[in-house]
Scaffold this motif. Structure first.
Motif, PDB file in Angstrom:
ATOM      1  N   ALA A  94       0.831  -1.205   0.000  1.00 25.94           N
ATOM      2  CA  ALA A  94       0.000   0.000   0.000  1.00 25.94           C
ATOM      3  C   ALA A  94       0.866   1.256   0.000  1.00 25.94           C
ATOM      4  CB  ALA A  94      -0.915  -0.008   1.219  1.00 25.94           C
ATOM      5  N   ALA A  95       1.978   1.221   0.762  1.00 28.69           N
ATOM      6  CA  ALA A  95       2.892   2.364   0.801  1.00 28.69           C
ATOM      7  C   ALA A  95       3.529   2.592  -0.560  1.00 28.69           C
ATOM      8  CB  ALA A  95       3.966   2.124   1.857  1.00 28.69           C
ATOM      9  N   GLU A  96       3.920   1.504  -1.236  1.00 26.25           N
ATOM     10  CA  GLU A  96       4.513   1.633  -2.570  1.00 26.25           C
ATOM     11  C   GLU A  96       3.495   2.183  -3.563  1.00 26.25           C
ATOM     12  OE1 GLU A  96       5.839  -2.299  -3.401  1.00 26.25           O
ATOM     13  OE2 GLU A  96       7.678  -2.128  -2.173  1.00 26.25           O
ATOM     14  N   ARG A  97       2.273   1.762  -3.428  1.00 31.40           N
ATOM     15  CA  ARG A  97       1.220   2.220  -4.339  1.00 31.40           C
ATOM     16  C   ARG A  97       0.981   3.723  -4.192  1.00 31.40           C
ATOM     17  NH1 ARG A  97      -4.766  -0.551  -4.747  1.00 31.40           N
ATOM     18  NH2 ARG A  97      -5.773   1.034  -6.036  1.00 31.40           N
ATOM     19  N   LEU A  98       1.090   4.218  -2.957  1.00 31.39           N
ATOM     20  CA  LEU A  98       0.826   5.629  -2.694  1.00 31.39           C
ATOM     21  C   LEU A  98       2.100   6.467  -2.671  1.00 31.39           C
ATOM     22  CD1 LEU A  98      -1.860   5.277   0.125  1.00 31.39           C
ATOM     23  CD2 LEU A  98      -2.248   5.817  -2.275  1.00 31.39           C
ATOM     24  N   HIS A  99       3.252   5.823  -2.840  1.00 36.55           N
ATOM     25  CA  HIS A  99       4.545   6.514  -2.859  1.00 36.55           C
ATOM     26  C   HIS A  99       4.804   7.257  -1.545  1.00 36.55           C
ATOM     27  CE1 HIS A  99       4.606   5.595  -7.145  1.00 36.55           C
ATOM     28  NE2 HIS A  99       3.430   6.185  -7.265  1.00 36.55           N
ATOM     29  N   VAL A 100       4.566   6.565  -0.439  1.00 35.78           N
ATOM     30  CA  VAL A 100       4.851   7.119   0.874  1.00 35.78           C
ATOM     31  C   VAL A 100       5.599   6.079   1.698  1.00 35.78           C
ATOM     32  CG1 VAL A 100       2.830   8.645   0.868  1.00 35.78           C
ATOM     33  CG2 VAL A 100       2.631   6.348   1.833  1.00 35.78           C
ATOM     34  N   GLU A 101       6.110   6.485   2.861  1.00 36.76           N
ATOM     35  CA  GLU A 101       6.804   5.574   3.749  1.00 36.76           C
ATOM     36  C   GLU A 101       5.801   4.642   4.429  1.00 36.76           C
ATOM     37  OE1 GLU A 101      10.031   5.239   4.187  1.00 36.76           O
ATOM     38  OE2 GLU A 101      10.502   6.840   2.754  1.00 36.76           O
ATOM     39  N   GLN A 102       6.215   3.372   4.586  1.00 35.63           N
ATOM     40  CA  GLN A 102       5.341   2.409   5.249  1.00 35.63           C
ATOM     41  C   GLN A 102       5.033   2.843   6.678  1.00 35.63           C
ATOM     42  OE1 GLN A 102       6.572  -1.692   5.000  1.00 35.63           O
ATOM     43  NE2 GLN A 102       5.379  -2.293   6.802  1.00 35.63           N
ATOM     44  N   SER A 103       6.027   3.416   7.350  1.00 33.14           N
ATOM     45  CA  SER A 103       5.823   3.845   8.733  1.00 33.14           C
ATOM     46  C   SER A 103       4.759   4.938   8.825  1.00 33.14           C
ATOM     47  CB  SER A 103       7.144   4.356   9.324  1.00 33.14           C
ATOM     48  OG  SER A 103       7.636   5.455   8.554  1.00 33.14           O
ATOM     49  N   SER A 104       4.677   5.785   7.798  1.00 34.10           N
ATOM     50  CA  SER A 104       3.681   6.850   7.795  1.00 34.10           C
ATOM     51  C   SER A 104       2.276   6.272   7.685  1.00 34.10           C
ATOM     52  CB  SER A 104       3.936   7.808   6.633  1.00 34.10           C
ATOM     53  OG  SER A 104       2.920   8.788   6.567  1.00 34.10           O
ATOM     54  N   ILE A 105       2.093   5.293   6.793  1.00 34.15           N
ATOM     55  CA  ILE A 105       0.785   4.658   6.662  1.00 34.15           C
ATOM     56  C   ILE A 105       0.400   3.962   7.959  1.00 34.15           C
ATOM     57  CG2 ILE A 105      -0.363   2.670   5.622  1.00 34.15           C
ATOM     58  CD1 ILE A 105       0.434   3.512   2.969  1.00 34.15           C
ATOM     59  N   SER A 106       1.317   3.222   8.537  1.00 40.14           N
ATOM     60  CA  SER A 106       1.020   2.489   9.771  1.00 40.14           C
ATOM     61  C   SER A 106       0.608   3.440  10.887  1.00 40.14           C
ATOM     62  CB  SER A 106       2.252   1.673  10.205  1.00 40.14           C
ATOM     63  OG  SER A 106       2.593   0.730   9.218  1.00 40.14           O
ATOM     64  N   ARG A 107       1.341   4.544  11.020  1.00 47.55           N
ATOM     65  CA  ARG A 107       1.060   5.496  12.085  1.00 47.55           C
ATOM     66  C   ARG A 107      -0.316   6.160  11.902  1.00 47.55           C
ATOM     67  NH1 ARG A 107       4.766   8.525  11.025  1.00 47.55           N
ATOM     68  NH2 ARG A 107       3.677  10.287  10.049  1.00 47.55           N
ATOM     69  N   GLN A 108      -0.612   6.564  10.678  1.00 48.75           N
ATOM     70  CA  GLN A 108      -1.864   7.289  10.466  1.00 48.75           C
ATOM     71  C   GLN A 108      -3.081   6.373  10.528  1.00 48.75           C
ATOM     72  OE1 GLN A 108      -1.924  10.745   7.961  1.00 48.75           O
ATOM     73  NE2 GLN A 108       0.195  10.364   7.314  1.00 48.75           N
ATOM     74  N   ILE A 109      -2.933   5.119  10.123  1.00 40.20           N
ATOM     75  CA  ILE A 109      -4.052   4.186  10.271  1.00 40.20           C
ATOM     76  C   ILE A 109      -4.306   3.897  11.740  1.00 40.20           C
ATOM     77  CG2 ILE A 109      -4.727   1.767   9.910  1.00 40.20           C
ATOM     78  CD1 ILE A 109      -3.692   1.989   7.088  1.00 40.20           C
ATOM     79  N   ARG A 110      -3.221   3.795  12.524  1.00 39.68           N
ATOM     80  CA  ARG A 110      -3.384   3.593  13.952  1.00 39.68           C
ATOM     81  C   ARG A 110      -4.137   4.794  14.567  1.00 39.68           C
ATOM     82  NH1 ARG A 110      -3.904  -0.581  16.620  1.00 39.68           N
ATOM     83  NH2 ARG A 110      -1.992  -1.483  15.713  1.00 39.68           N
ATOM     84  N   GLU A 111      -3.843   6.002  14.095  1.00 39.85           N
ATOM     85  CA  GLU A 111      -4.541   7.193  14.598  1.00 39.85           C
ATOM     86  C   GLU A 111      -6.028   7.129  14.265  1.00 39.85           C
ATOM     87  OE1 GLU A 111      -2.600  10.534  12.912  1.00 39.85           O
ATOM     88  OE2 GLU A 111      -0.768  10.326  14.113  1.00 39.85           O
ATOM     89  N   VAL A 112      -6.361   6.665  13.044  1.00 42.56           N
ATOM     90  CA  VAL A 112      -7.769   6.540  12.669  1.00 42.56           C
ATOM     91  C   VAL A 112      -8.465   5.517  13.549  1.00 42.56           C
ATOM     92  CG1 VAL A 112      -9.369   5.866  10.834  1.00 42.56           C
ATOM     93  CG2 VAL A 112      -7.378   7.274  10.283  1.00 42.56           C
TER      94      VAL A 112
END
Length: 329
Positions: A46-64
């Motif tokens: 998912a991070a590669e698909r959106l061109h972002v860091e994996q840690s950023s996706i993990s952190r923001q999903i945890r916030e949601v």
């Protein structure tokens, strides 16, 4: 995209999906992260698909998830699966995002259509007491010089005119000087002598004119106020002060018809630009006022505006002034 979809009401929103209300609606970007992981069931992909860091996706999903009060994803030895409430949430968010995308495209297409239509439009504002013959003259010039331009006029107050030009709603305007806004460019058009409108048969001097100082004893009807055209109103008060009197202003009319009605009703004597007096009722008379400066009729536009608007304004103004000189000569 998904096997099933939830049926949502038109008023569904992120803050009430699946359970207790959230404290705040998450940004669209966070919801895009959630949908990407739900589609891939893999954080790295998912991070590669959106061109972002994996840690950023993990952190923001945890916030949601913390804001929602439940887990969307079950994480077990690098395997990712949707929880039951997470599946319901994803189906609802996917439906909302699909409708949002369609609504955005519709808004974009409508706005582009308006922009294309307005590209060939030229909107001119004008004050209530600008002579109506002037609009006719401007239309004749536009048809000769700019036949492809869609010319429109809109009646408004002087203060609204300047605001509308500043914001780009109007490309230009015709009004009376002085004006308060120094960011507007003025092109003088002509002078408009002031006349007194009274009930026909009222006595005047043998010259057929009214001396401005003689208006000190009369109740006056004026066409501007501190609210509608502050600079012009102050100019009028200064003219009265120079003539040695304080005006007895009893009415501030908003239209020519209102002026004529007030005069016919015996409310007072009106002060009007000469060009607006042509349509007055036969029961009234229009007399020149001696001892007061003429008004300056001006074309205004925004300094630093489009070159096309400046060219149209300049050519119309030059044609109007040329026609005025020919008429006077």
């Amino acid at each position: 995209m998904w096997a099933t979809r939830l049926s949502l009401s038109p008023n569904a929103n992120y803050s009430t999906i699946c359970g207790e209300p959230m404290n705040a609606t998450p940004p669209l970007r966070k919801l895009q992260y959630v949908l990407a992981v739900a589609r891939e069931l893999h954080f790295r992909k998912a991070a590669e698909r959106l061109h972002v860091e994996q840690s950023s996706i993990s952190r923001q999903i945890r916030e949601v998830e913390e804001e929602l009060g439940f887990e969307i994803f079950r994480r077990d030895n690098h395997l990712v699966a949707l929880t039951d409430p997470g599946r319901a949430f994803i189906l609802a968010v996917d439906d909302i995002m699909t409708r949002l995308d369609a609504d955005f495209k519709r808004a974009r297409d409508v706005s582009r259509l308006i922009a294309r239509r307005n590209a060939a439009s030229f909107l001119i504002g004008y004050s209530a007491f600008v002579p109506p013959t002037l609009r006719h003259e401007i239309r004749l010039i536009q048809r000769q010089r700019f036949p492809s331009v869609r010319l429109q006029f809109r009646l408004t107050t002087a203060s609204e005119v300047t605001d509308s030009i500043s914001s780009g709603v109007f490309q230009a305007a015709v009004t009376f000087a002085p004006l308060e806004r120094n960011h507007l460019q003025e092109i003088p058009l002509r002078s408009e002598p002031l006349h007194a409108v009274t009930i026909r048969g009222q006595s005047v001097s043998g010259s057929g004119a009214i001396n401005f100082a003689d208006l000190r004893t009369r109740p006056l009807i004026v066409t501007c106020s501190d609210r509608t055209h502050s600079a012009l109103y102050q100019w009028l008060l200064e003219q009265c002060a120079n003539a040695g009197f304080r005006p007895n202003i009893v009415e501030e009319a908003a239209s020519t018809q209102e002026v004529f009605d007030l005069v016919q009703d015996g409310v007072g004597t009106a002060i009007l630009p000469r060009g607006i007096c042509d349509g007055m009722p036969p029961t009234l008379q229009c007399l020149p006022i001696a001892g007061i400066d003429a008004l300056r009729l001006v074309f205004i536009y925004r300094r630093g505006g489009s070159q096309t608007a400046q060219r149209i304004v300049s050519e119309i103004a030059n044609s109007l002034r040329h026609a005025c000189l020919e008429k006077a000569g």
